[in-house]
Design a protein around this motif. Structure first.
Motif, PDB file in Angstrom:
ATOM      1  N   SER A  97      18.331   9.444  48.870  1.00  0.00           N
ATOM      2  CA  SER A  97      18.881   8.154  48.460  1.00  0.00           C
ATOM      3  C   SER A  97      17.857   7.392  47.638  1.00  0.00           C
ATOM      4  O   SER A  97      16.697   7.274  48.042  1.00  0.00           O
ATOM      5  CB  SER A  97      19.236   7.304  49.690  1.00  0.00           C
ATOM      6  N   LYS A  98      18.297   6.887  46.479  1.00  0.00           N
ATOM      7  CA  LYS A  98      17.473   5.964  45.690  1.00  0.00           C
ATOM      8  C   LYS A  98      17.913   4.565  46.121  1.00  0.00           C
ATOM      9  O   LYS A  98      19.081   4.194  45.958  1.00  0.00           O
ATOM     10  CB  LYS A  98      17.702   6.171  44.201  1.00  0.00           C
ATOM     11  N   LEU A  99      16.980   3.798  46.685  1.00  0.00           N
ATOM     12  CA  LEU A  99      17.367   2.542  47.329  1.00  0.00           C
ATOM     13  C   LEU A  99      17.600   1.391  46.359  1.00  0.00           C
ATOM     14  O   LEU A  99      18.335   0.466  46.687  1.00  0.00           O
ATOM     15  CB  LEU A  99      16.335   2.157  48.384  1.00  0.00           C
ATOM     16  N   THR A 100      17.003   1.441  45.196  1.00  0.00           N
ATOM     17  CA  THR A 100      17.244   0.384  44.208  1.00  0.00           C
ATOM     18  C   THR A 100      17.500   1.041  42.851  1.00  0.00           C
ATOM     19  O   THR A 100      16.581   1.224  42.058  1.00  0.00           O
ATOM     20  CB  THR A 100      16.056  -0.602  44.121  1.00  0.00           C
ATOM     21  N   LYS A 109      22.574   1.616  47.642  1.00  0.00           N
ATOM     22  CA  LYS A 109      21.791   2.772  47.247  1.00  0.00           C
ATOM     23  C   LYS A 109      22.702   3.779  46.577  1.00  0.00           C
ATOM     24  O   LYS A 109      23.925   3.626  46.599  1.00  0.00           O
ATOM     25  CB  LYS A 109      21.116   3.423  48.461  1.00  0.00           C
ATOM     26  N   ASP A 111      23.174   8.129  46.524  1.00  0.00           N
ATOM     27  CA  ASP A 111      22.765   9.349  47.225  1.00  0.00           C
ATOM     28  C   ASP A 111      23.163  10.583  46.443  1.00  0.00           C
ATOM     29  O   ASP A 111      24.169  10.584  45.757  1.00  0.00           O
ATOM     30  CB  ASP A 111      23.487   9.518  48.571  1.00  0.00           C
TER      31      ASP A 111
END
Length: 116
Positions: A97-100, A109, A111
């Motif tokens: 997951s890229k949170l920002t 996020k 995913d």
């Protein structure tokens, strides 16, 4: 089926298509589930009868430290390293997951998930 899951491991890394993402970095979460035999661990209380999850974490950490354009590539590299380093693993699933995300949006996020 026996599984070990490392939930929401946190990393700061330099993955992204945009050049700025690879310069300033971003926050990521990784969840890794691996299937493996555990009978010896269950009956004999023996670590050799399972997969050491500290070693799994170290494998993920090493691959997350290598910058990539795409999360798909990072996930693939992690799965390949897991299969190489832990021959008793019979399969699994990884979610990164890229949170920002680096664009104007209202989302928690993004995913990617790969089964192996």
């Amino acid at each position: 089926m026996n599984a070990i899951t490392l939930h929401k491991m946190k990393f700061f890394a330099y993955h992204g298509v945009g050049e700025q993402e690879r310069v300033v970095g971003n926050h990521f979460e990784v969840t890794l589930k691996v299937y493996c035999p555990m009978e010896k661990a269950m009956t004999d209380d023996d670590l050799d009868g399972t997969v050491n999850y500290a070693d799994l974490y170290a494998t993920v950490e090493a691959e997350m430290a290598k910058p990539s354009l795409l999360l798909e590539n990072v996930a693939y590299r992690i799965t390949q390293a897991v299969k190489k380093n832990f021959p008793t693993v019979t399969g699994g699933e990884i979610t990164i997951s890229k949170l920002t995300p680096p664009f104007k949006c209202d989302m928690e996020k993004v995913d990617i998930t790969i089964e192996f």
